[in-house]
Design a protein around this motif. Structure first.
Motif, mmCIF file in Angstrom:
data_model
loop_
_atom_site.group_PDB
_atom_site.id
_atom_site.type_symbol
_atom_site.label_atom_id
_atom_site.label_comp_id
_atom_site.label_asym_id
_atom_site.label_seq_id
_atom_site.Cartn_x
_atom_site.Cartn_y
_atom_site.Cartn_z
ATOM 1 N N ASN A 1 0.834 -1.204 0.000
ATOM 2 C CA ASN A 1 0.000 0.000 0.000
ATOM 3 C C ASN A 1 0.866 1.250 0.000
ATOM 4 O OD1 ASN A 1 -0.963 2.286 1.902
ATOM 5 N ND2 ASN A 1 -2.895 1.385 1.225
ATOM 6 N N LEU A 2 1.884 1.269 0.885
ATOM 7 C CA LEU A 2 2.742 2.453 0.986
ATOM 8 C C LEU A 2 3.501 2.704 -0.308
ATOM 9 C CD1 LEU A 2 4.155 1.907 4.593
ATOM 10 C CD2 LEU A 2 2.243 3.358 3.888
ATOM 11 N N ALA A 3 3.981 1.624 -0.938
ATOM 12 C CA ALA A 3 4.705 1.780 -2.196
ATOM 13 C C ALA A 3 3.778 2.281 -3.302
ATOM 14 C CB ALA A 3 5.345 0.460 -2.594
ATOM 15 N N ALA A 4 2.569 1.727 -3.366
ATOM 16 C CA ALA A 4 1.623 2.158 -4.386
ATOM 17 C C ALA A 4 1.241 3.622 -4.188
ATOM 18 C CB ALA A 4 0.376 1.271 -4.357
ATOM 19 N N GLY A 5 0.992 4.011 -2.938
ATOM 20 C CA GLY A 5 0.667 5.410 -2.661
ATOM 21 C C GLY A 5 1.836 6.329 -2.953
ATOM 22 N N ALA A 6 3.055 5.885 -2.625
ATOM 23 C CA ALA A 6 4.248 6.702 -2.909
ATOM 24 C C ALA A 6 4.440 6.866 -4.411
ATOM 25 C CB ALA A 6 5.481 6.070 -2.268
ATOM 26 N N ALA A 7 4.124 5.833 -5.192
ATOM 27 C CA ALA A 7 4.226 5.949 -6.644
ATOM 28 C C ALA A 7 3.293 7.037 -7.168
ATOM 29 C CB ALA A 7 3.919 4.606 -7.305
ATOM 30 N N LEU A 8 2.076 7.118 -6.615
ATOM 31 C CA LEU A 8 1.165 8.200 -6.992
ATOM 32 C C LEU A 8 1.737 9.556 -6.594
ATOM 33 C CD1 LEU A 8 -2.421 6.907 -6.048
ATOM 34 C CD2 LEU A 8 -1.345 6.943 -8.292
ATOM 35 N N ARG A 9 2.311 9.628 -5.389
ATOM 36 C CA ARG A 9 2.915 10.884 -4.940
ATOM 37 C C ARG A 9 4.036 11.328 -5.890
ATOM 38 N NH1 ARG A 9 1.732 12.621 0.101
ATOM 39 N NH2 ARG A 9 0.623 11.213 1.519
ATOM 40 N N LEU A 10 4.905 10.393 -6.240
ATOM 41 C CA LEU A 10 6.045 10.736 -7.091
ATOM 42 C C LEU A 10 5.589 11.123 -8.488
ATOM 43 C CD1 LEU A 10 8.283 7.840 -5.799
ATOM 44 C CD2 LEU A 10 8.798 10.282 -5.500
ATOM 45 N N ARG A 11 4.554 10.458 -8.998
ATOM 46 C CA ARG A 11 3.985 10.856 -10.298
ATOM 47 C C ARG A 11 3.469 12.284 -10.256
ATOM 48 N NH1 ARG A 11 -1.897 8.813 -11.540
ATOM 49 N NH2 ARG A 11 -2.149 10.339 -9.863
ATOM 50 N N ASP A 12 2.718 12.602 -9.209
ATOM 51 C CA ASP A 12 2.126 13.929 -9.116
ATOM 52 C C ASP A 12 3.179 15.001 -8.884
ATOM 53 O OD1 ASP A 12 -0.279 12.678 -9.495
ATOM 54 O OD2 ASP A 12 -0.948 12.847 -7.422
ATOM 55 N N ALA A 13 4.211 14.675 -8.077
ATOM 56 C CA ALA A 13 5.281 15.640 -7.840
ATOM 57 C C ALA A 13 6.043 15.928 -9.127
ATOM 58 C CB ALA A 13 6.228 15.125 -6.763
ATOM 59 N N ALA A 14 6.308 14.885 -9.915
ATOM 60 C CA ALA A 14 6.996 15.084 -11.190
ATOM 61 C C ALA A 14 6.142 15.890 -12.156
ATOM 62 C CB ALA A 14 7.350 13.731 -11.809
ATOM 63 N N GLY A 15 4.814 15.837 -11.974
ATOM 64 C CA GLY A 15 3.903 16.592 -12.827
ATOM 65 C C GLY A 15 3.667 18.016 -12.374
ATOM 66 N N GLY A 16 4.351 18.435 -11.310
ATOM 67 C CA GLY A 16 4.265 19.833 -10.882
ATOM 68 C C GLY A 16 3.617 20.058 -9.534
ATOM 69 N N GLN A 17 3.073 18.996 -8.899
ATOM 70 C CA GLN A 17 2.503 19.158 -7.565
ATOM 71 C C GLN A 17 3.615 18.944 -6.534
ATOM 72 O OE1 GLN A 17 -1.196 16.975 -6.929
ATOM 73 N NE2 GLN A 17 -1.522 16.830 -9.127
ATOM 74 N N ASP A 18 4.384 19.976 -6.286
ATOM 75 C CA ASP A 18 5.596 19.846 -5.480
ATOM 76 C C ASP A 18 5.332 19.309 -4.082
ATOM 77 O OD1 ASP A 18 7.064 20.764 -7.574
ATOM 78 O OD2 ASP A 18 7.275 22.806 -6.829
ATOM 79 N N ASP A 19 4.157 19.575 -3.529
ATOM 80 C CA ASP A 19 3.879 19.149 -2.158
ATOM 81 C C ASP A 19 3.424 17.691 -2.067
ATOM 82 O OD1 ASP A 19 1.481 19.568 -3.449
ATOM 83 O OD2 ASP A 19 0.486 20.485 -1.730
ATOM 84 N N ALA A 20 3.297 16.997 -3.203
ATOM 85 C CA ALA A 20 2.809 15.620 -3.176
ATOM 86 C C ALA A 20 3.825 14.671 -2.561
ATOM 87 C CB ALA A 20 2.455 15.153 -4.592
#
Length: 321
Positions: free
Chosen positions: A144-163
Motif C-alpha cells: 500500500n505504501l509503495a503504491a501510494g508513494a508511486a502516486l505521490r512521485l507521479r504527481d510531484a513530477a507533474g508539478g505538484q511539489d507538495d505531493a
C-alpha cells in the motif's frame, strides 16, 4: 553501522526525513559484482507491526542483493498497535474501528510520505545504481505504501511539489522505473472475491484469514479515523492510475487480500499502465515472510528477473492531454 554477512554488505543510515529521523538499511551487492538495479522496499505488518529484521524485509533484501539488486529497506513509522482481531471476535467491529481506535499516535500520511522520501533519497545517494534504474516496492501494508508513494512521485513530477517530499539535495523529481507489489492492501474496502477465491478463503483458519471487517478496522487504524480515505495516496485502488510506471503484482493464492491485488492490477491495465500480475500457487498471505516456503523463493526469483531484465519491464506512458 556497516555489517557484512553472506557476502552482502549492509549499511544503515538515519535520514533527516519529512517527519523526523528515518532509518533505512542499504543492502549492497556482493563484492566483485556490479549492481544492475535498485529497489526501495517497504515491509508489511498491518501498518502497525514489522521491522527491518523480519524476513519480509531482511530475507527479501538479502536475496535480491545477491542477484545484483541494491535494496534500500525503509524503517517507516508504524501506527499504534490495536488488537482488531480480538475486537472482531467479540463482535465489537460492526462499523469500523471506533470501539478500539486509539486516540493518539502517528497515522497517515507519515509512513506514506516517508517511503516517497526514501525513494528520492536513494536515487541521489550514490549507491552505484543510476537514478533511472531504481524501482519502488513493498509487501502487504508496505505494498500500500509503495503504491501510494508511486502516486505521490507521479504527481510531484507533474508539478505538484507538495505531493512527495524530497531531500534538499534532490534537484530532479525522481520517478520509479517500475513498482513491485506483493499481496498489497490497495483498497480501503476489500473488493468482493470471485467464487474460486471465496472458496479458498472459507477454508482458511481464522489466524490466516482477513474478514472484510478486520481489513476495514486495520485500514481505519492506519488513517486514524473511520470515515474513509480523504486523498488518493492513502488507498490507490479506484483512483486515477494513469501515467504510472510499469507494475509487477505478485499475489498469494489462498489470501483474502488477493481480491485487492488482482483488482488493482486490472485497474492499472485499464488506466493504460503496463502491468504483470501473478498468483503464486499454493501460498497464503505473507509468503515472503516465510523463507522456507517454496513460494517465497519462486516469488523472489520473479521479482529479481523483473528488476534486472529490460525485456520484462514495459514503459511509463505519458498522461493524456
Amino acid at each position: 553501522m556497516t555489517v557484512t554477512s553472506d557476502a552482502v554488505r549492509t549499511v544503515e543510515h538515519v535520514l533527516d526525513g519529512p517527519h523526523g529521523d528515518l532509518r533505512v538499511r542499504v543492502y549492497d551487492v556482493p563484492a566483485g559484482t556490479t549492481p544492475v538495479a535498485g529497489l526501495v522496499w517497504a515491509h508489511g505488518g498491518a501498518f502497525m507491526h514489522g521491522d527491518l529484521d523480519m524476513p519480509e524485509a531482511d530475507h527479501v533484501a538479502r536475496t535480491l542483493a545477491g542477484r545484483r539488486v541494491v535494496v534500500v529497506s525503509v524503517d517507516y513509522t508504524l501506527v499504534p498497535a490495536v488488537d482488531y482481531r480480538e475486537a472482531l471476535a467479540a463482535g465489537d467491529l460492526t462499523g469500523g474501528l471506533s470501539a478500539v481506535l486509539a486516540a493518539d499516535g502517528t497515522r497517515f500520511p507519515v509512513a506514506s510520505r516517508e517511503v516517497a522520501f526514501a525513494f528520492a533519497w536513494a536515487t541521489g545517494a550514490d549507491l552505484g545504481v543510476p537514478a533511472r534504474r531504481w524501482s519502488l516496492g513493498g509487501a502487504s501494508a508496505g505494498g500500500n505504501l509503495a503504491a501510494g508513494a508511486a502516486l505521490r512521485l507521479r504527481d510531484a513530477a507533474g508539478g505538484q511539489d507538495d505531493a512527495a517530499p524530497v531531500p534538499p539535495s534532490c534537484t530532479v523529481r525522481p520517478t520509479p522505473r517500475s513498482v513491485v507489489l506483493a499481496y498489497p492492501v490497495a483498497h480501503y474496502e476489500l473488493p468482493t472475491p470471485w467464487p474460486e477465491l471465496a472458496a479458498k478463503i472459507s477454508a482458511l483458519p481464522p489466524d490466516r484469514n482477513f474478514p472484510p471487517a478486520a481489513v476495514r478496522a486495520m485500514n481505519d487504524n492506519y488513517l486514524g479515523h473511520d470515515g474513509g480515505p480523504e486523498v488518493p495516496y492513502a488507498f490507490p485502488g479506484g483512483q486515477d492510475l494513469r501515467g504510472l510506471p510499469p507494475h509487477l503484482v505478485v499475489n498469494s493464492d489462498h489470501d483474502a487480500l488477493r481480491s485487492s491485488g488482482e483488482t488493482y492490477a486490472a485497474e492499472l491495465a485499464a488506466a493504460g499502465t503496463d502491468v504483470m500480475v501473478v498468483r503464486e500457487d499454493g501460498t497464503t498471505h505473507g509468503h515472503l515472510n516465510q523463507p522456507d516456503d517454496p513460494g517465497c523463493a519462486r516469488s523472489l526469483a520473479r521479482v529479481a528477473a523483473w528488476l534486472t531484465s529490460d525485456a520484462l519491464v514495459g514503459t511509463t506512458h505519458e498522461l493524456p492531454a
